[in-house]
Design a protein around this motif. Structure first.
Motif, PDB file in Angstrom:
ATOM      1  N   THR A 174      12.073  21.736 -18.098  1.00  0.00           N
ATOM      2  CA  THR A 174      11.325  21.217 -19.241  1.00  0.00           C
ATOM      3  C   THR A 174      11.442  19.704 -19.333  1.00  0.00           C
ATOM      4  OG1 THR A 174      13.216  21.623 -20.694  1.00  0.00           O
ATOM      5  CG2 THR A 174      11.506  23.330 -20.599  1.00  0.00           C
ATOM      6  N   ARG A 175      12.593  19.167 -18.910  1.00  0.00           N
ATOM      7  CA  ARG A 175      12.729  17.709 -18.852  1.00  0.00           C
ATOM      8  C   ARG A 175      13.794  17.332 -17.835  1.00  0.00           C
ATOM      9  NH1 ARG A 175      16.772  14.841 -21.869  1.00  0.00           N
ATOM     10  NH2 ARG A 175      18.232  16.237 -22.940  1.00  0.00           N
ATOM     11  N   LEU A 176      13.523  16.243 -17.124  1.00  0.00           N
ATOM     12  CA  LEU A 176      14.487  15.687 -16.180  1.00  0.00           C
ATOM     13  C   LEU A 176      14.801  14.232 -16.523  1.00  0.00           C
ATOM     14  CD1 LEU A 176      13.160  17.232 -12.847  1.00  0.00           C
ATOM     15  CD2 LEU A 176      15.284  17.803 -14.033  1.00  0.00           C
ATOM     16  N   THR A 177      14.282  13.784 -17.643  1.00  0.00           N
ATOM     17  CA  THR A 177      14.560  12.438 -18.128  1.00  0.00           C
ATOM     18  C   THR A 177      14.849  12.521 -19.620  1.00  0.00           C
ATOM     19  OG1 THR A 177      12.232  11.995 -18.626  1.00  0.00           O
ATOM     20  CG2 THR A 177      13.022  11.397 -16.415  1.00  0.00           C
ATOM     21  N   ASP A 178      15.186  11.388 -20.211  1.00  0.00           N
ATOM     22  CA  ASP A 178      15.498  11.351 -21.639  1.00  0.00           C
ATOM     23  C   ASP A 178      14.201  11.324 -22.440  1.00  0.00           C
ATOM     24  OD1 ASP A 178      16.735  11.156 -24.069  1.00  0.00           O
ATOM     25  OD2 ASP A 178      17.172   9.011 -23.897  1.00  0.00           O
ATOM     26  N   LYS A 179      13.571  12.466 -22.521  1.00  0.00           N
ATOM     27  CA  LYS A 179      12.289  12.574 -23.210  1.00  0.00           C
ATOM     28  C   LYS A 179      12.357  13.656 -24.276  1.00  0.00           C
ATOM     29  CE  LYS A 179       7.438  13.798 -22.483  1.00  0.00           C
ATOM     30  NZ  LYS A 179       6.412  14.174 -21.493  1.00  0.00           N
ATOM     31  N   LYS A 180      11.822  13.342 -25.443  1.00  0.00           N
ATOM     32  CA  LYS A 180      11.809  14.324 -26.520  1.00  0.00           C
ATOM     33  C   LYS A 180      10.715  15.359 -26.277  1.00  0.00           C
ATOM     34  CE  LYS A 180      11.312  14.983 -31.492  1.00  0.00           C
ATOM     35  NZ  LYS A 180      11.109  14.383 -32.818  1.00  0.00           N
ATOM     36  N   MET A 181      11.062  16.628 -26.485  1.00  0.00           N
ATOM     37  CA  MET A 181      10.090  17.706 -26.443  1.00  0.00           C
ATOM     38  C   MET A 181      10.264  18.555 -27.689  1.00  0.00           C
ATOM     39  SD  MET A 181       9.872  19.145 -22.566  1.00  0.00           S
ATOM     40  CE  MET A 181       8.493  20.194 -23.048  1.00  0.00           C
ATOM     41  N   GLU A 182       9.182  18.793 -28.365  1.00  0.00           N
ATOM     42  CA  GLU A 182       9.231  19.646 -29.543  1.00  0.00           C
ATOM     43  C   GLU A 182       9.490  21.091 -29.122  1.00  0.00           C
ATOM     44  OE1 GLU A 182       9.294  18.525 -32.458  1.00  0.00           O
ATOM     45  OE2 GLU A 182       8.591  16.463 -32.146  1.00  0.00           O
ATOM     46  N   PRO A 183      10.121  21.890 -29.989  1.00  0.00           N
ATOM     47  CA  PRO A 183      10.351  23.307 -29.655  1.00  0.00           C
ATOM     48  C   PRO A 183       9.070  24.038 -29.274  1.00  0.00           C
ATOM     49  CG  PRO A 183      11.589  22.690 -31.614  1.00  0.00           C
ATOM     50  CD  PRO A 183      10.710  21.525 -31.293  1.00  0.00           C
ATOM     51  N   LEU A 226      21.603  16.901 -20.172  1.00  0.00           N
ATOM     52  CA  LEU A 226      20.803  16.447 -19.033  1.00  0.00           C
ATOM     53  C   LEU A 226      21.650  16.290 -17.775  1.00  0.00           C
ATOM     54  CD1 LEU A 226      17.894  15.693 -18.334  1.00  0.00           C
ATOM     55  CD2 LEU A 226      18.457  13.313 -18.864  1.00  0.00           C
ATOM     56  N   LYS A 227      22.891  15.823 -17.940  1.00  0.00           N
ATOM     57  CA  LYS A 227      23.779  15.685 -16.780  1.00  0.00           C
ATOM     58  C   LYS A 227      24.051  17.045 -16.148  1.00  0.00           C
ATOM     59  CE  LYS A 227      25.919  12.674 -15.328  1.00  0.00           C
ATOM     60  NZ  LYS A 227      27.096  11.975 -15.858  1.00  0.00           N
ATOM     61  N   ILE A 237      10.518  33.470 -11.427  1.00  0.00           N
ATOM     62  CA  ILE A 237      10.446  32.070 -11.834  1.00  0.00           C
ATOM     63  C   ILE A 237      11.512  31.812 -12.893  1.00  0.00           C
ATOM     64  CG2 ILE A 237       9.034  30.318 -12.977  1.00  0.00           C
ATOM     65  CD1 ILE A 237       6.571  31.690 -11.832  1.00  0.00           C
ATOM     66  N   VAL A 238      12.259  30.737 -12.704  1.00  0.00           N
ATOM     67  CA  VAL A 238      13.321  30.368 -13.636  1.00  0.00           C
ATOM     68  C   VAL A 238      12.949  29.049 -14.307  1.00  0.00           C
ATOM     69  CG1 VAL A 238      15.754  29.749 -13.894  1.00  0.00           C
ATOM     70  CG2 VAL A 238      15.077  31.529 -12.259  1.00  0.00           C
ATOM     71  N   VAL A 239      13.160  28.961 -15.611  1.00  0.00           N
ATOM     72  CA  VAL A 239      12.991  27.703 -16.337  1.00  0.00           C
ATOM     73  C   VAL A 239      14.358  27.244 -16.819  1.00  0.00           C
ATOM     74  CG1 VAL A 239      12.094  26.608 -18.418  1.00  0.00           C
ATOM     75  CG2 VAL A 239      10.614  28.090 -17.074  1.00  0.00           C
ATOM     76  N   VAL A 240      14.690  26.001 -16.511  1.00  0.00           N
ATOM     77  CA  VAL A 240      15.937  25.392 -16.975  1.00  0.00           C
ATOM     78  C   VAL A 240      15.585  24.334 -18.012  1.00  0.00           C
ATOM     79  CG1 VAL A 240      17.984  24.090 -16.334  1.00  0.00           C
ATOM     80  CG2 VAL A 240      17.098  25.843 -14.785  1.00  0.00           C
ATOM     81  N   ASP A 241      16.167  24.471 -19.186  1.00  0.00           N
ATOM     82  CA  ASP A 241      15.823  23.618 -20.318  1.00  0.00           C
ATOM     83  C   ASP A 241      17.029  22.795 -20.754  1.00  0.00           C
ATOM     84  OD1 ASP A 241      14.545  22.642 -22.725  1.00  0.00           O
ATOM     85  OD2 ASP A 241      15.656  24.199 -23.820  1.00  0.00           O
ATOM     86  N   ALA A 242      16.930  21.477 -20.601  1.00  0.00           N
ATOM     87  CA  ALA A 242      17.971  20.582 -21.130  1.00  0.00           C
ATOM     88  C   ALA A 242      17.664  20.342 -22.596  1.00  0.00           C
ATOM     89  CB  ALA A 242      17.985  19.267 -20.355  1.00  0.00           C
ATOM     90  N   GLY A 243      18.497  20.859 -23.477  1.00  0.00           N
ATOM     91  CA  GLY A 243      18.232  20.773 -24.911  1.00  0.00           C
ATOM     92  C   GLY A 243      18.125  19.351 -25.423  1.00  0.00           C
ATOM     93  N   HIS A 244      17.247  19.173 -26.412  1.00  0.00           N
ATOM     94  CA  HIS A 244      17.041  17.891 -27.109  1.00  0.00           C
ATOM     95  C   HIS A 244      16.461  16.842 -26.152  1.00  0.00           C
ATOM     96  CE1 HIS A 244      19.138  19.739 -30.464  1.00  0.00           C
ATOM     97  NE2 HIS A 244      20.055  20.154 -29.593  1.00  0.00           N
ATOM     98  N   GLY A 245      16.626  15.557 -26.470  1.00  0.00           N
ATOM     99  CA  GLY A 245      16.065  14.490 -25.652  1.00  0.00           C
ATOM    100  C   GLY A 245      15.303  13.475 -26.475  1.00  0.00           C
ATOM    101  N   GLY A 246      15.250  12.242 -25.985  1.00  0.00           N
ATOM    102  CA  GLY A 246      14.539  11.179 -26.679  1.00  0.00           C
ATOM    103  C   GLY A 246      15.162  10.885 -28.032  1.00  0.00           C
TER     104      GLY A 246
END
Length: 253
Positions: free
Chosen positions: A118-127, A98-99, A70-79
């Motif tokens: 972890t995100r595919l839209t402009d959404k903030k996620m805490e570490p 994100l691009k 299983i692979v997780v791809v994380d777009a850093g930051h967001g929101g």
């Protein structure tokens, strides 16, 4: 006189009938418009809910490589957390990250690897949310995409941060995975090689229970490299390098 009275009454009845037909049509048409409007709103609500759910649950189960990894791809930051930015604050790191992840997803979807985002839209996620998600899905590899910034405006190139925590005794170390990704990106983009750095002071790296590579794909503080990062063709090249690194790792391990 009687005939005139009858004609007048018929005329009045005709006028009344016309008004009844008109108001009936207007009311029906207005009601239909409301129904259509409500249906469209309902569909938009469903789409919004669907997209919201997909942010953390987006996956591909075909797994045609025959691997159960299983692979997780994380777009850093967001929101509200934009990350770094260009000197004029016109371009934000979160959008570039994100691009690149979007282009990676296109490649990974075709290949059929099991991937979570972890995100595919402009959404903030805490570490803490990112780490919890990574560990809960029991990922085998994690790639976190970021852009860099330096006080030296001439600083440029790709560097990858890894975990130096060797207590996990894993078959693949974070450093080995990071090195593979770096080499694959540079083989396509030909950027400056800034090497590997221990990133144990970064929350997502120190708390991840699996091999993780935090890839700084270039410096937004460097005018020329900023142009490079904003170019969609170069974003695709970076995505291809990351994709190749993931594939190579899964095939070799």
């Amino acid at each position: 006189m009687e005939q005139k009275l009858i004609n007048r009454l018929l005329a009045y009845l005709g006028i009344i009938l016309c008004w009844v037909v008109f108001f009936s049509f207007f009311s029906t048409n207005r009601q239909n418009k409301c129904i259509v409007s409500n249906a469209a709103g309902y569909e938009m609500k469903l789409q919004s809910l669907y997209e919201e759910e997909q942010i953390l649950l987006e996956s591909n189960e075909r797994n045609i490589l025959g691997s159960n990894k299983i692979v997780v791809v994380d777009a850093g930051h967001g929101g509200m957390d934009s990350g770094t930015c260009s000197k004029d604050e016109k371009y934000l790191e979160k959008n570039i990250n994100l691009k690149i992840v979007g282009y990676m997803k296109e490649l990974l979807d075709e290949c059929g690897i099991k991937v979570y985002y972890t995100r595919l839209t402009d959404k903030k996620m805490e570490p803490e949310e990112r780490v919890e998600f990574i560990n809960n899905v029991k990922a085998d590899l994690v790639v976190s995409i970021h852009c860099n910034y330096g006080k030296n405006k001439d600083a440029n190139g790709v560097e990858v941060l890894y975990s130096s925590n060797e207590e996990r005794k894993q078959e693949l170390t974070s450093k080995e995975f990071s090195d593979i990704l770096k080499k694959e990106i540079l083989s396509i983009t030909h950027q400056n090689d800034r090497g590997l750095l221990a990133g144990d002071n970064i929350y997502i790296i120190s708390r991840s229970k699996v091999p993780i590579a935090l890839v700084e794909v270039g410096f937004m503080s460097n005018r020329e490299e900023l142009k490079f990062l904003l170019d969609e063709g170069n974003q695709q090249k970076i995505a291809m390098g990351l994709f190749n690194g993931i594939i190579r790792t899964l095939e070799e391990r």
